[in-house]
Motif scaffolding. Structure first.
Motif, PDB file in Angstrom:
ATOM      1  N   ALA A 237      38.733  33.318  41.370  1.00 29.33           N
ATOM      2  CA  ALA A 237      37.879  34.503  41.492  1.00 29.33           C
ATOM      3  C   ALA A 237      37.614  35.153  40.148  1.00 29.33           C
ATOM      4  O   ALA A 237      36.898  36.165  40.078  1.00 29.33           O
ATOM      5  N   ARG A 251      39.454  43.993  42.532  1.00 32.08           N
ATOM      6  CA  ARG A 251      40.058  42.665  42.563  1.00 32.08           C
ATOM      7  C   ARG A 251      40.176  42.160  44.000  1.00 32.08           C
ATOM      8  O   ARG A 251      39.843  41.001  44.294  1.00 32.08           O
ATOM      9  N   SER A 254      36.815  41.192  45.271  1.00 29.75           N
ATOM     10  CA  SER A 254      36.364  39.921  44.700  1.00 29.75           C
ATOM     11  C   SER A 254      37.025  38.735  45.394  1.00 29.75           C
ATOM     12  O   SER A 254      36.365  37.721  45.683  1.00 29.75           O
TER      13      SER A 254
END
Length: 277
Positions: A237, A251, A254
């Motif tokens: 990612a 995060r 994502s």
């Protein structure tokens, strides 16, 4: 029929609560208690035969009886029920909500308490806690969806059911010997699908970073699937170093977006395979 079953599973899972109604583990858990009460630590393989192999064999008999009828279409509802039952338990996105709220407020102490209460996770510091949540997100997606779909595609509903029953043995078993044997079988079940999942991450994410992160461990039999995913997911990612505050939630978003792209890739491949076959 395989693609139709998976399409129906997707629609039912997203638009209804039927999965929760199908996933009634109570009778099996009562059987687990009786088996552990009788067998204890002495005969774990006999316990696994009763808890896993016997239900799978019963399913195989039912499929064999239904398959010749109406060109196999009478088996479709059974396929659908088995795949729905074999998917993961709970809704991780919903369970993650209180943690996200606490993290968004910057209340690290509350985030740690919520993670321990709702997700059964703990860490020494906030970055470590976020990494643990990321690993849990990846693992729940693998064990709750990707591994089940992989074995259903490869070997049919019997393999998907066997996988889920092994997961339940590890999660709910009180006998250490039983959990150990079930965990060994589950490691074997996870070895191939987790590597297929990593290859999918490479196609929808950062292939170069993924290659550098996991190449040395990719073919090692003893590397736990959970550890491999925890290392590979953030790299694929392209998340970089751990972050705090809003960047930490970004995060997680994502990672979730990459998992959605991976699901779409799998469905596209399955659809193409169905058309070609």
């Amino acid at each position: 029929m395989i693609f139709l079953v998976l399409l129906l599973v997707l629609v039912i899972d997203k638009l209804t609560d039927w999965r929760r109604e199908v996933q009634q583990d109570g009778p099996w858990l009562r059987l687990l208690q009786r088996v552990e009460g009788r067998q204890g630590q002495a005969r774990p393989w006999t316990g696994l035969f009763v808890l896993v192999l016997a239900p799978v064999l019963v399913l195989g008999v039912l499929l064999a009886l239904l398959q010749p009828l109406a060109y196999g279409w009478l088996a479709l509802p059974l396929h659908l029920l088995v795949v729905l039952y074999s998917l993961g338990r709970g809704d991780f996105k919903r369970e993650l909500g209180p943690f996200r709220d606490a993290w968004h407020r910057g209340d690290e102490e509350a985030a740690a308490l919520v993670a321990e209460r709702d997700l059964n996770l703990s860490a020494e510091d906030p970055p470590g806690l976020l990494r643990a949540v990321e690993a849990q997100l990846l693992w729940r997606s693998h064990q709750g969806f990707f591994a089940v779909i992989f074995w259903y595609l490869l070997l049919g509903p019997m393999a998907a059911l066997a996988y889920r029953l092994l997961v339940l043995c590890v999660a709910h078993g009180r006998s250490e010997a039983l959990r150990e044997r079930a965990g060994s079988l589950l490691h074997a079940f996870d070895w191939l699908p987790v590597r297929v999942l990593l290859a999918s991450f490479g196609l929808v994410g950062n292939f170069v970073a993924l290659h550098h992160a996991v190449l040395k461990d990719l073919l090692h039999w003893d590397i736990p699937a959970r550890r491999l995913l925890a290392e590979a997911g953030p790299a694929a990612a392209d998340l970089g170093e751990s972050a705090t505050g809003e960047a930490g939630l970004a995060r997680l978003d994502s990672l979730a977006a990459m998992l959605v792209r991976t699901r779409l890739l799998w469905y596209a491949v399955i659809a193409g395979w169905t058309l070609v076959a």
